[in-house]
Design a protein around this motif. Structure first.
Motif, PDB file in Angstrom:
ATOM      1  N   PRO A 128       0.841  -1.201   0.000  1.00 54.80           N
ATOM      2  CA  PRO A 128       0.000   0.000   0.000  1.00 54.80           C
ATOM      3  C   PRO A 128       0.872   1.245   0.000  1.00 54.80           C
ATOM      4  O   PRO A 128       1.814   1.351   0.790  1.00 54.80           O
ATOM      5  N   HIS A 129       0.559   2.174  -0.888  1.00 50.37           N
ATOM      6  CA  HIS A 129       1.377   3.382  -1.011  1.00 50.37           C
ATOM      7  C   HIS A 129       0.508   4.634  -1.001  1.00 50.37           C
ATOM      8  O   HIS A 129       0.807   5.634  -1.662  1.00 50.37           O
ATOM      9  N   LYS A 130      -0.577   4.580  -0.238  1.00 54.57           N
ATOM     10  CA  LYS A 130      -1.408   5.767  -0.087  1.00 54.57           C
ATOM     11  C   LYS A 130      -0.638   6.843   0.672  1.00 54.57           C
ATOM     12  O   LYS A 130      -0.733   8.030   0.368  1.00 54.57           O
ATOM     13  N   TYR A 131       0.105   6.410   1.683  1.00 52.68           N
ATOM     14  CA  TYR A 131       0.994   7.317   2.412  1.00 52.68           C
ATOM     15  C   TYR A 131       2.373   7.224   1.775  1.00 52.68           C
ATOM     16  O   TYR A 131       2.858   6.135   1.472  1.00 52.68           O
ATOM     17  N   LYS A 132       3.004   8.359   1.567  1.00 51.74           N
ATOM     18  CA  LYS A 132       4.280   8.407   0.849  1.00 51.74           C
ATOM     19  C   LYS A 132       5.490   8.569   1.769  1.00 51.74           C
ATOM     20  O   LYS A 132       6.625   8.362   1.345  1.00 51.74           O
ATOM     21  N   ASP A 133       5.241   8.957   3.009  1.00 51.36           N
ATOM     22  CA  ASP A 133       6.325   9.264   3.934  1.00 51.36           C
ATOM     23  C   ASP A 133       6.540   8.078   4.871  1.00 51.36           C
ATOM     24  O   ASP A 133       5.656   7.731   5.665  1.00 51.36           O
ATOM     25  N   ARG A 134       7.700   7.443   4.762  1.00 46.74           N
ATOM     26  CA  ARG A 134       7.983   6.269   5.587  1.00 46.74           C
ATOM     27  C   ARG A 134       8.680   6.622   6.895  1.00 46.74           C
ATOM     28  O   ARG A 134       8.489   5.963   7.903  1.00 46.74           O
ATOM     29  N   ASN A 135       9.481   7.655   6.872  1.00 45.91           N
ATOM     30  CA  ASN A 135      10.258   7.996   8.062  1.00 45.91           C
ATOM     31  C   ASN A 135      10.662   9.457   7.988  1.00 45.91           C
ATOM     32  O   ASN A 135      11.336   9.863   7.048  1.00 45.91           O
ATOM     33  N   SER A 136      10.247  10.245   8.966  1.00 47.22           N
ATOM     34  CA  SER A 136      10.625  11.660   8.951  1.00 47.22           C
ATOM     35  C   SER A 136      10.634  12.215  10.367  1.00 47.22           C
ATOM     36  O   SER A 136       9.980  11.706  11.263  1.00 47.22           O
ATOM     37  N   ILE A 137      11.391  13.282  10.543  1.00 54.06           N
ATOM     38  CA  ILE A 137      11.451  14.012  11.801  1.00 54.06           C
ATOM     39  C   ILE A 137      11.215  15.483  11.481  1.00 54.06           C
ATOM     40  O   ILE A 137      11.892  16.062  10.640  1.00 54.06           O
ATOM     41  N   ASN A 138      10.231  16.056  12.148  1.00 50.56           N
ATOM     42  CA  ASN A 138       9.932  17.484  11.984  1.00 50.56           C
ATOM     43  C   ASN A 138       9.592  17.863  10.550  1.00 50.56           C
ATOM     44  O   ASN A 138       9.890  18.970  10.099  1.00 50.56           O
ATOM     45  N   ASN A 139       8.987  16.937   9.819  1.00 56.77           N
ATOM     46  CA  ASN A 139       8.560  17.243   8.453  1.00 56.77           C
ATOM     47  C   ASN A 139       7.193  16.603   8.231  1.00 56.77           C
ATOM     48  O   ASN A 139       7.067  15.564   7.605  1.00 56.77           O
ATOM     49  N   ILE A 140       6.180  17.257   8.760  1.00 56.10           N
ATOM     50  CA  ILE A 140       4.834  16.676   8.751  1.00 56.10           C
ATOM     51  C   ILE A 140       4.151  16.953   7.420  1.00 56.10           C
ATOM     52  O   ILE A 140       3.906  18.104   7.073  1.00 56.10           O
ATOM     53  N   THR A 141       3.875  15.909   6.676  1.00 60.62           N
ATOM     54  CA  THR A 141       3.173  16.064   5.403  1.00 60.62           C
ATOM     55  C   THR A 141       1.840  15.323   5.391  1.00 60.62           C
ATOM     56  O   THR A 141       0.929  15.704   4.650  1.00 60.62           O
ATOM     57  N   GLU A 142       1.714  14.270   6.200  1.00 59.67           N
ATOM     58  CA  GLU A 142       0.528  13.417   6.146  1.00 59.67           C
ATOM     59  C   GLU A 142      -0.031  13.168   7.543  1.00 59.67           C
ATOM     60  O   GLU A 142       0.721  13.116   8.522  1.00 59.67           O
ATOM     61  N   TYR A 143      -1.356  13.030   7.601  1.00 63.22           N
ATOM     62  CA  TYR A 143      -2.032  12.582   8.811  1.00 63.22           C
ATOM     63  C   TYR A 143      -2.721  11.246   8.503  1.00 63.22           C
ATOM     64  O   TYR A 143      -3.095  10.984   7.353  1.00 63.22           O
ATOM     65  N   SER A 144      -2.899  10.430   9.525  1.00 62.98           N
ATOM     66  CA  SER A 144      -3.620   9.172   9.336  1.00 62.98           C
ATOM     67  C   SER A 144      -5.093   9.458   9.047  1.00 62.98           C
ATOM     68  O   SER A 144      -5.757  10.172   9.804  1.00 62.98           O
ATOM     69  N   MET A 145      -5.598   8.880   7.968  1.00 60.26           N
ATOM     70  CA  MET A 145      -6.978   9.107   7.564  1.00 60.26           C
ATOM     71  C   MET A 145      -7.911   8.156   8.302  1.00 60.26           C
ATOM     72  O   MET A 145      -7.701   6.942   8.310  1.00 60.26           O
ATOM     73  N   VAL A 146      -8.950   8.709   8.920  1.00 55.05           N
ATOM     74  CA  VAL A 146      -9.950   7.888   9.596  1.00 55.05           C
ATOM     75  C   VAL A 146     -11.268   7.895   8.824  1.00 55.05           C
ATOM     76  O   VAL A 146     -11.847   6.856   8.550  1.00 55.05           O
ATOM     77  N   LEU A 147     -11.737   9.072   8.475  1.00 53.43           N
ATOM     78  CA  LEU A 147     -12.974   9.217   7.694  1.00 53.43           C
ATOM     79  C   LEU A 147     -12.700  10.152   6.532  1.00 53.43           C
ATOM     80  O   LEU A 147     -12.074  11.198   6.713  1.00 53.43           O
ATOM     81  N   ARG A 148     -13.192   9.787   5.340  1.00 54.91           N
ATOM     82  CA  ARG A 148     -13.026  10.692   4.198  1.00 54.91           C
ATOM     83  C   ARG A 148     -14.246  10.648   3.292  1.00 54.91           C
ATOM     84  O   ARG A 148     -15.083   9.735   3.374  1.00 54.91           O
ATOM     85  N   LEU A 149     -14.313  11.635   2.416  1.00 53.31           N
ATOM     86  CA  LEU A 149     -15.522  11.862   1.628  1.00 53.31           C
ATOM     87  C   LEU A 149     -15.844  10.714   0.687  1.00 53.31           C
ATOM     88  O   LEU A 149     -17.018  10.404   0.459  1.00 53.31           O
ATOM     89  N   ALA A 150     -14.826  10.064   0.109  1.00 57.90           N
ATOM     90  CA  ALA A 150     -15.092   8.984  -0.840  1.00 57.90           C
ATOM     91  C   ALA A 150     -15.981   7.909  -0.229  1.00 57.90           C
ATOM     92  O   ALA A 150     -16.868   7.358  -0.894  1.00 57.90           O
TER      93      ALA A 150
END
Length: 473
Positions: free
Chosen positions: A338-360
């Motif tokens: 699964p590659h919905k999230y693109k960031d595997r490991n980062s420090i102080n570089n927030i690009t993604e949040y875990s999705m719980v509910l979405r419009l689709a």
């Protein structure tokens, strides 16, 4: 400032006490959290800090954090989505084979962690609700907001416990004596409580439509409505599911289906209804746990443990953009992931949040509800919204007339490939539509109908003799 810092220290101590005391809710010795409750809820700031403490726990909790014993991973293994890279993997193998042990094995520990961490969240919600009820020092607005969010989080967690385990104890208090001997009650009664909590939450958050600081990480009115639409779908309350999902879909200024699939899972994307921020995670990183566990390490793939099932990938339409943008491939281990999230490991570089509910999901909920209500043309329009974004032919372009059964097949396909590796959607969908045996028996040699529910952890049953076991274990 000195006073406020003291109160923040108290809230931290209280949350720590709550977590320690509910680590295994059946063995709580003393209700130590009650010592600080009057202080904790002495003003608006500390009450808000308490509910923020639950949000922070969601990212660290086994149940909801997205790591190896989370709903997302374990339920994905139980369905036809995920599998271990190594067939001998001691945690994932039994979930993948639907042969979970109830005691004394790594998979049993994973199952116990899933169960107990969910009850930790519930216990924290109960503690906040009791603190709010007993406090007269909080403004009415804050009381409504905090109480509404706590009711929602309790409902959300019980929904998963019921769907994963069936009959479970209904814990609505912090009274350790009652909790220690709580019996399982029928799943229907658990789901009734879920609806009750959602009704209360929706009423209390009726005027809370905006996100705090533009961060889509707090529960507002539309988060409750969106989740209630899902619950209504599961309960086959088709009209209510259609009504509630429509309310969310109609918020066009707040939510939209994003054309660029690479932007869907970004922090605060406009497709997001509710997300969990990775800030404050125990690991210290700023990537999502889903990104860490799903993305196969680029240079050290042997440290990764999860991949997509080959059949899942081979059965997706070759023109489907989700194949290109949401599925990765690692040459060295010859595995898709699964590659919905693109960031595997980062420090102080927030690009993604875990999705719980979405419009689709709301479009797919409404499509299914409309199908059941014989509004096939309306259902097709909703499905086409998702298919168009995926780059697939619209149903109207390929079929002039469809039966309800054929339309449901389209919906299940879209749910499978749109919502894969998100919160166990596929596992729950197969069960609620009574397709689990039909789909899984052919690919899982050890499958039995009693595998529909996970075992009640034996460690919990030893401590609480009132806990019965599910059939087949």
């Amino acid at each position: 400032m000195k006073n406020f810092n003291y109160e923040i220290w108290i809230i931290t101590l209280w949350l720590t006490c709550v977590l320690v005391s509910c680590e295994r809710f059946v063995e709580i010795d003393t209700p130590i959290h009650k010592l600080d409750k009057e202080t904790v809820f002495s003003n608006d700031e500390t009450a808000i800090s308490a509910i923020n403490g639950i949000y922070n726990e969601l990212v660290n909790s086994t149940f909801s954090g997205g790591w190896n014993s989370s709903v997302t991973v374990l339920a994905g293994m139980s369905a036809d989505i995920l599998q271990p890279i190594r067939t001998t993997h001691s945690i994932f193998g039994p979930f993948n084979e639907n042969e979970i042990s109830s005691s004394e094995s790594p998979d049993a520990s994973a199952n116990l962690n899933l169960w107990s961490s969910a009850y930790n969240i519930i216990y924290m919600a109960n503690s906040i609700l009791e603190g709010i009820e007993n406090s007269n020092r909080i403004t009415e607005e804050t009381k409504k907001t905090v109480e509404g969010q706590a009711h929602f989080i309790r409902a959300f967690t019980y929904f998963y416990l019921a769907n994963l385990y069936g009959d479970v104890p209904l814990i609505l208090t912090t009274d350790y004596r009652r909790n220690a001997i709580a019996k399982r009650i029928p799943i229907d009664l658990i789901l009734d409580q879920v609806k009750t909590d959602l009704d209360i939450s929706m009423n209390l958050l009726n005027e809370v439509e905006d996100y705090k600081n533009l961060e889509r990480t707090n529960v507002n009115r539309f988060v409750v409505i969106a989740f209630y639409a899902r619950v209504s779908l599961f309960l086959k309350e088709w009209s209510k599911a259609e009504e509630l999902s429509t309310k969310v879909i109609n918020q066009t200024g707040k939510y939209e289906i994003l054309d660029d699939l690479n932007t869907v899972f970004l922090a605060n994307s406009k497709e997001a209804i509710w997300q969990i921020s990775p800030i404050g995670s125990n690991g210290g990183g700023t990537q999502t746990m889903e990104g860490s566990i799903f993305i196969i390490h680029p240079t050290l793939p042997f440290i990764s443990s999860i991949k997509l099932k080959d059949d899942f990938v081979s059965n997706i339409n070759s023109n489907d953009k989700r194949l290109t943008y949401w599925i990765g491939y690692h040459n060295r281990v010859e595995s898709y992931y699964p590659h919905k999230y693109k960031d595997r490991n980062s420090i102080n570089n927030i690009t993604e949040y875990s999705m719980v509910l979405r419009l689709a999901e709301q479009y797919l909920i409404r499509a299914e509800a409309r199908t059941k209500l014989n509004n096939l043309s309306g259902a097709i329009k909703d499905i086409n919204v998702i298919r168009k974004r995926a780059g697939l032919l619209l149903i109207s372009d390929t079929k002039s007339e469809l039966s309800k059964s054929e339309l449901m097949d389209y919906i299940m396909y879209e749910r499978k490939y749109e919502l894969f590796s998100e919160w166990g959607h596929r596992w729950l969908d197969l069960k609620r539509t009574e397709r689990a045996s039909q789909v899984l028996k052919s690919i899982k040699p050890l499958w039995q109908d009693t595998d529909l529910f996970y075992p009640i952890p034996e460690e919990e049953r030893i401590k609480n003799p009132n806990l019965t076991q599910n059939d087949g274990y």
